[in-house]
Design a protein around this motif. Structure first.
Motif, mmCIF file in Angstrom:
data_model
loop_
_atom_site.group_PDB
_atom_site.id
_atom_site.type_symbol
_atom_site.label_atom_id
_atom_site.label_comp_id
_atom_site.label_asym_id
_atom_site.label_seq_id
_atom_site.Cartn_x
_atom_site.Cartn_y
_atom_site.Cartn_z
ATOM 1 N N ASN A 26 0.802 -1.227 0.000
ATOM 2 C CA ASN A 26 0.000 0.000 0.000
ATOM 3 C C ASN A 26 0.835 1.278 0.000
ATOM 4 O OD1 ASN A 26 -2.194 -1.812 0.323
ATOM 5 N ND2 ASN A 26 -1.874 -1.777 2.536
ATOM 6 N N GLU A 32 -1.928 3.595 -13.603
ATOM 7 C CA GLU A 32 -1.467 2.508 -14.457
ATOM 8 C C GLU A 32 -2.172 2.508 -15.810
ATOM 9 O OE1 GLU A 32 -1.870 -1.047 -12.081
ATOM 10 O OE2 GLU A 32 0.203 -0.774 -11.367
ATOM 11 N N GLU A 79 -7.189 3.226 -13.805
ATOM 12 C CA GLU A 79 -6.731 2.072 -13.028
ATOM 13 C C GLU A 79 -5.488 2.516 -12.279
ATOM 14 O OE1 GLU A 79 -6.152 -1.352 -15.461
ATOM 15 O OE2 GLU A 79 -8.237 -1.390 -16.171
ATOM 16 N N THR A 81 -2.568 1.840 -8.867
ATOM 17 C CA THR A 81 -1.942 0.781 -8.091
ATOM 18 C C THR A 81 -2.861 0.426 -6.926
ATOM 19 O OG1 THR A 81 -0.654 2.553 -7.052
ATOM 20 C CG2 THR A 81 0.463 1.212 -8.694
ATOM 21 N N PRO A 82 -2.840 -0.831 -6.449
ATOM 22 C CA PRO A 82 -3.830 -1.296 -5.467
ATOM 23 C C PRO A 82 -3.948 -0.385 -4.247
ATOM 24 C CG PRO A 82 -2.569 -3.155 -6.285
ATOM 25 C CD PRO A 82 -1.919 -1.920 -6.856
ATOM 26 N N GLY A 83 -5.175 -0.032 -3.944
ATOM 27 C CA GLY A 83 -5.459 0.759 -2.759
ATOM 28 C C GLY A 83 -5.336 2.246 -2.925
ATOM 29 N N SER A 106 -1.436 7.114 -2.039
ATOM 30 C CA SER A 106 -1.313 5.693 -1.717
ATOM 31 C C SER A 106 -2.294 5.309 -0.621
ATOM 32 C CB SER A 106 0.115 5.368 -1.277
ATOM 33 O OG SER A 106 0.450 6.103 -0.113
ATOM 34 N N GLU A 107 -2.536 4.026 -0.511
ATOM 35 C CA GLU A 107 -3.524 3.552 0.469
ATOM 36 C C GLU A 107 -3.132 3.913 1.898
ATOM 37 O OE1 GLU A 107 -6.180 -0.454 1.270
ATOM 38 O OE2 GLU A 107 -4.150 -0.675 0.479
#
Length: 375
Positions: A26, A32, A79, A81-83, A106-107
């Motif tokens: 995270n 992306e 889209e 990055t995760p979170g 960021s997450e």
């Protein structure tokens, strides 16, 4: 996979401590993918990894859309990055007649990145055809060359400087393989120097970096894997090129490096230009074209310096390279030419085999007053 992941995983044990840190969950905040309706896009290639642009104070993303697209009301989705999150929100409508700024977070909330997203129409004017290498802008810690001329589209040259930056070898723009010199025929000129890449370059099998400049773009994410695919050659050209002319000075480095050792082989530079047709499957050619002896089904004409003429000289030496159309047996489709369905690229390198990471450190090529003649 983002650049830092690719880099750390390629280097492996050498950067294992950094890899563990970079892979902390995270802690990334990247765009992306930017998604717009497919029917408004004039091309599919979007570079999400351009270096930070100080003039924009952001990371740029340029997206080409069809002529007539309403730029005043577009709603891209993203889209990430995760979170990660983005502001303004994904899917909201904005006016893209000017770049629109987005900030990702960021997450874990500790990392932020600002992007400037630009939508633009395909250029209907030619790039400049005379290049004097007087103007650069500083991006990160190196120079980017560009050419402007009244009535022409601005041309921004590409180089491998962005990849060399990963080695940590350049502390100032003058220490990079592609830089500017005040020793031109009149004013400034282009200076290309072959450098070693230090321990980091050796560990990833890329021990030298040849100074290079080309019309196209450099895709950093490909640089560590398929380096030849990282150099995308070409931009739209609406005329039929007949000749590439210019001036050079050259001094080869003292020892040629290849296959892990220095040899007595003499280094030599390279100058060539490509003219080729675009189609649904091929929008750009890449660095593999040279290793394939410049053969490709889309090639129309090639201009290249004869290696017997690529000599060392302390004085400015003029060259004239005709575009060879007979080699490929092609004729120009004037209707396609008017529609912008042909690309041109010029490629300059201080070490001819630099694309294979072979060359003599210290080899220096100066170029000035380059010109494309056409009809």
């Amino acid at each position: 996979m983002r650049l830092k992941d690719l880099l750390t995983c390629t280097i492996g044990i050498f950067l294992c401590t950094s890899c563990i840190k970079d892979e902390a969950p995270n802690a990334e905040a990247d765009i992306e993918k930017c998604i717009l309706p497919a029917d408004i896009l004039s091309g599919t290639e979007i570079d999400y990894n351009l270096p930070f642009d100080e003039s924009l104070n952001a990371y740029p993303i340029y997206i080409e859309v069809n002529n007539g697209t309403d730029l005043t009301a577009q709603a891209p989705t993203f889209e990430l990055t995760p979170g990660a999150t983005i502001n303004p929100a994904s899917g909201t409508t904005h006016n893209f007649t000017k770049p629109v700024r987005y900030t990702t977070t960021s997450e874990d909330g500790k990392w932020h990145r600002t992007y400037a997203i630009s939508l633009h129409y395909p250029s209907t004017t030619n790039i400049p055809t005379s290049f004097h290498f007087e103007t650069v802008k500083k991006v990160s810690n190196y120079y980017v060359f560009y050419e402007e001329a009244p009535g022409h589209a601005t041309l921004t040259w590409a180089s491998g400087n962005q990849g060399f930056a990963l080695t940590g070898g350049g502390n100032s723009p003058e220490e990079y393989p592609t830089t500017i010199s005040s020793e031109g025929r009149s004013g400034n000129c282009l200076k290309l120097v072959t450098h070693t890449t230090g321990d980091l370059g050796n560990k990833v099998g890329k021990p030298i970096a040849a100074g290079n400049l080309f019309i196209g773009k450099f895709e950093l994410l490909n640089a560590l894997g398929d380096a030849l695919a990282a150099t995308k050659f070409g931009t739209t050209f609406y005329y039929q090129p007949t000749k590439l002319t210019g001036y050079y000075k050259y001094k080869a480095g003292p020892k040629f490096y290849e296959n892990g050792e220095y040899t007595d082989r003499k280094d030599v530079f390279n100058i060539y230009a490509l003219f080729y047709e675009k189609d649904d499957k091929v929008q750009t050619l890449d660095g593999h074209i040279a290793t394939n002896n410049y053969e490709h089904p889309n090639m129309v004409a090639l201009a290249i310096i004869d290696q017997a003429d690529a000599v060392e000289t302390e004085e400015w030496k003029r060259f004239e390279l005709p575009f060879d159309y007979e080699r490929f047996g092609k004729t120009i489709d004037l209707e396609k030419l008017a529609k912008g369905q042909y690309n041109i690229s010029i490629i300059l390198s201080a070490s001819k085999n630099g694309d294979e990471f072979k060359g003599a450190p210290g080899s220096t090529l100066l170029i000035d007053d380059l010109e494309i003649e056409y009809k």
